[in-house]
Design a protein around this motif. Sequence first.
Motif, short mmCIF file in Angstrom:
data_model
loop_
_atom_site.label_atom_id
_atom_site.label_comp_id
_atom_site.label_asym_id
_atom_site.label_seq_id
_atom_site.Cartn_x
_atom_site.Cartn_y
_atom_site.Cartn_z
N ARG A 115 0.83 -1.21 0.00
CA ARG A 115 0.00 0.00 0.00
C ARG A 115 0.87 1.25 0.00
NH1 ARG A 115 -5.22 -1.40 1.53
NH2 ARG A 115 -5.69 0.62 0.61
N ASN A 116 0.38 2.31 -0.63
CA ASN A 116 1.03 3.61 -0.52
C ASN A 116 0.55 4.28 0.76
OD1 ASN A 116 2.73 3.93 -2.81
ND2 ASN A 116 0.92 4.19 -4.12
N THR A 117 1.48 4.58 1.66
CA THR A 117 1.09 5.17 2.95
C THR A 117 0.96 6.69 2.81
OG1 THR A 117 3.42 5.20 3.56
CG2 THR A 117 2.11 3.34 4.33
N THR A 118 0.05 7.10 1.90
CA THR A 118 -0.21 8.52 1.70
C THR A 118 -0.84 9.13 2.95
OG1 THR A 118 -2.41 8.06 0.85
CG2 THR A 118 -0.60 8.12 -0.76
N THR A 119 -0.88 10.45 2.96
CA THR A 119 -1.46 11.16 4.10
C THR A 119 -2.91 10.74 4.31
OG1 THR A 119 -0.01 12.99 3.49
CG2 THR A 119 -1.69 13.45 5.13
N GLU A 120 -3.69 10.65 3.23
CA GLU A 120 -5.11 10.29 3.35
C GLU A 120 -5.26 8.83 3.79
OE1 GLU A 120 -3.37 11.69 0.79
OE2 GLU A 120 -4.61 11.66 -1.03
N PHE A 121 -4.36 7.96 3.31
CA PHE A 121 -4.40 6.56 3.73
C PHE A 121 -4.09 6.45 5.22
CE2 PHE A 121 -2.08 2.61 4.60
CZ PHE A 121 -2.96 1.65 4.13
N MET A 122 -3.09 7.19 5.69
CA MET A 122 -2.72 7.14 7.11
C MET A 122 -3.83 7.73 7.98
SD MET A 122 -0.02 5.39 7.08
CE MET A 122 0.19 5.45 8.87
N VAL B 222 -6.02 4.84 8.52
CA VAL B 222 -5.41 3.88 9.43
C VAL B 222 -5.61 4.32 10.88
CG1 VAL B 222 -3.17 3.01 10.26
CG2 VAL B 222 -3.69 3.03 7.79
N ILE B 223 -5.35 5.60 11.14
CA ILE B 223 -5.48 6.11 12.51
C ILE B 223 -6.95 6.12 12.93
CG2 ILE B 223 -5.12 8.17 13.94
CD1 ILE B 223 -2.57 8.62 12.12
N PHE B 224 -7.84 6.46 12.01
CA PHE B 224 -9.28 6.40 12.31
C PHE B 224 -9.65 4.99 12.77
CE2 PHE B 224 -13.66 5.56 11.44
CZ PHE B 224 -14.34 6.73 11.65
N ASP B 225 -9.25 3.99 11.99
CA ASP B 225 -9.65 2.61 12.32
C ASP B 225 -9.08 2.16 13.67
OD1 ASP B 225 -11.08 2.43 9.98
OD2 ASP B 225 -9.52 1.35 8.87
N ARG B 226 -7.83 2.58 13.94
CA ARG B 226 -7.21 2.14 15.19
C ARG B 226 -7.83 2.83 16.41
NH1 ARG B 226 -0.76 1.12 13.70
NH2 ARG B 226 -1.19 -0.34 11.98
N VAL B 227 -8.17 4.11 16.26
CA VAL B 227 -8.84 4.79 17.38
C VAL B 227 -10.25 4.22 17.55
CG1 VAL B 227 -9.72 6.99 18.26
CG2 VAL B 227 -7.46 6.89 17.15
N ALA B 228 -10.93 3.97 16.42
CA ALA B 228 -12.29 3.41 16.50
C ALA B 228 -12.29 2.06 17.23
CB ALA B 228 -12.88 3.25 15.09
N ALA B 229 -11.26 1.26 16.98
CA ALA B 229 -11.17 -0.04 17.66
C ALA B 229 -10.99 0.16 19.16
CB ALA B 229 -10.00 -0.84 17.08
N ARG B 230 -10.21 1.16 19.54
CA ARG B 230 -10.04 1.44 20.98
C ARG B 230 -11.34 1.93 21.62
NH1 ARG B 230 -4.49 2.24 22.91
NH2 ARG B 230 -3.13 1.32 21.33
N ILE B 231 -12.11 2.74 20.87
CA ILE B 231 -13.40 3.20 21.40
C ILE B 231 -14.32 1.99 21.61
CG2 ILE B 231 -15.49 4.51 20.83
CD1 ILE B 231 -13.64 6.49 19.30
#
Lengths: 132, 132, 132, 132, 132, 132
Positions: free
Chosen positions: F80-87, F90-99
């Motif tokens: 995957r290209n770790t572009t700013t929008e992709f990252m 990624v951060i959205f999904d990881r924070v959502a999992a913590r919530i």
Amino acid sequence: MYSVNVRDHFMIAHSFRGEVFGPAQRLHGATYVVDLELRRPELDADGVVVDIGLATEALRNVLGELNFRNLDDESAFTGRNTTTEFMARVIFDRVAARIAAGGLGAHASGLTSMRVCLHESHVAWAAYEHSL
Amino acid sequence: MYSVNVRDHFMIAHSFRGEVFGPAQRLHGATYVVDLELRRPELDADGVVVDIGLATEALRNVLGELNFRNLDDESAFTGRNTTTEFMARVIFDRVAARIAAGGLGAHASGLTSMRVCLHESHVAWAAYEHSL
Amino acid sequence: MYSVNVRDHFMIAHSFRGEVFGPAQRLHGATYVVDLELRRPELDADGVVVDIGLATEALRNVLGELNFRNLDDESAFTGRNTTTEFMARVIFDRVAARIAAGGLGAHASGLTSMRVCLHESHVAWAAYEHSL
Amino acid sequence: MYSVNVRDHFMIAHSFRGEVFGPAQRLHGATYVVDLELRRPELDADGVVVDIGLATEALRNVLGELNFRNLDDESAFTGRNTTTEFMARVIFDRVAARIAAGGLGAHASGLTSMRVCLHESHVAWAAYEHSL
Amino acid sequence: MYSVNVRDHFMIAHSFRGEVFGPAQRLHGATYVVDLELRRPELDADGVVVDIGLATEALRNVLGELNFRNLDDESAFTGRNTTTEFMARVIFDRVAARIAAGGLGAHASGLTSMRVCLHESHVAWAAYEHSL
Amino acid sequence: MYSVNVRDHFMIAHSFRGEVFGPAQRLHGATYVVDLELRRPELDADGVVVDIGLATEALRNVLGELNFRNLDDESAFTGRNTTTEFMARVIFDRVAARIAAGGLGAHASGLTSMRVCLHESHVAWAAYEHSL
């Protein structure tokens, strides 16, 4: 050395003379967000560098003389390029005159230097600083 | 004293050597938002500190030599930690060389000092300043 | 929803007609720092919202048509007040036309909405947003 | 001269005594966003001005002694107006004491001056700077 | 959709009740830098979203009722935690009442939504938005 | 709708694959200043959108998994290209999992949407937002 800074802004039209300015030789304009920084080595009896209310008012009044104007029409600037750095000096001189006239209060006599910085965009600013 | 500042940025990878750097010893990277401030005591005949177009171009060119690179692979930095403060000095020296070579125009000979500030985040920056 | 934003600026002179504008009825000017935000629900095959290089170039070109001008003299705005909110719409329409013409690349067809925000000072901005 | 800056913040209640303060004589409060700038003429052997981790920690600890407090109740400030400029000096002195005690590491002995700047709003800040 | 934003600030003391607030249960304070954003689908006859002078004055007046006060002593907030998000709603309601009473001019009836955002530091803000 | 935002940052190395990226295909890096915005229609019993301490800690932990790393070496992003929008996603999904796992407290179940914005320079940012 202590310093206090207050911020305000003004919006003007102007044009420049000289090839160095390229398309800025045409009539255009700018918003200048202005930082006025006042300095002194020791605080006064109230524990301040300057009466911040009077400093804010002095800056507003000085900028009010320039705001919403075409600087090309101002007799004070005839024959001069009203560049950002030139305007920083103009504002410095006008605020300094108000300090000398007592406009920032008697304690302002303890001020030893001043800096005026004009932000013209998110990528450029110019400033003038000098002793008082 | 008058000053003019222009801003640009570059993005690099690098790593540090030394226990003081902790996890920053790993290969990582940074965006550096760069402020280039040029100073002189009096304005030139056009009423400016420097030709801002040439200053912007000089900064862009200097940063272009570093942008989108892994600083660990640059021979110019072999054996050095490319910290923010170190890179501020590198950029200072490279811009100073361009000034000396006439890249900012003939009037730039009146510049007396320069400051290069690299913002690495919303909570940290480093700078280098010196006379010219 | 994903979004990408690029920033640039332009500097213009203008005046307003109507008592509501007070001293801004005089010829004055402004620096507008412009944020162009592009949105789409899914990333393209490269993992981006848009080719950020093309978006930056499109914004620069659109602003270049306005930069260093007196908007009172532009035939496109005859009889209109070129307020900050009005100019946000003008820039929206001009960028949208470039997108429709393929100027942001073939993948830009996936963009679903856009927002243009003009910052006129440290205390005021205006924006226009709409679907594409 | 090299410099490094780290940023943090604290939130306090206080009131001022003296007519110059007008309505700020009432109990109110402030968020202070603090910039701590450390300077030295040459980098240390690691290529840094200071261990930025230790500098950040020192600032956090000094601000932690003040954060979420009513400064009117702090015995250290009895009989003093806790103005922004006064608090800049307080933080300067407390960080300087930590430097002298070795809290920023052995290499911090090379630091020659320091500046503490407290931003109290988007339009006002105050600072104190001095040699170390 | 068009929007216009004006910015101002106020400084208050307060304390919170509830273990979730930790040390913020003590009397402390904050500077709130406030963004007031007003929205409407079409511009009025003058080409604006709202009379920006009246909007600025309305915001200043609403914040003036709160500025330089201890919110713990305000009867309007008895039994409530004056958190940043709660205060965003308070300011929303007070500005909305002024709009309904004609304080932003007759054309303000075209406004369809509003957002109030309070920045409490360089790392935290809270907002409330709703239709009008 | 109420919202609360907290800010932090991380610094990484990476490279992109695809001609659209031009010189960014080389190994380089970025500082990402991250805004995490959490939204809900009504405040909880404490008068908050979320426990801001837990939100700050969750963001710090998620960014800590990425900070000071070369994203090209992370197995989670292979191919995957770790572009700013992709990252941002990624951060959205990881924070959502913590919530979802209760990491932001029981009251966080009232959150209805979230936005993650990564600022990569003073002129560019990207974001991802979605319902929770």
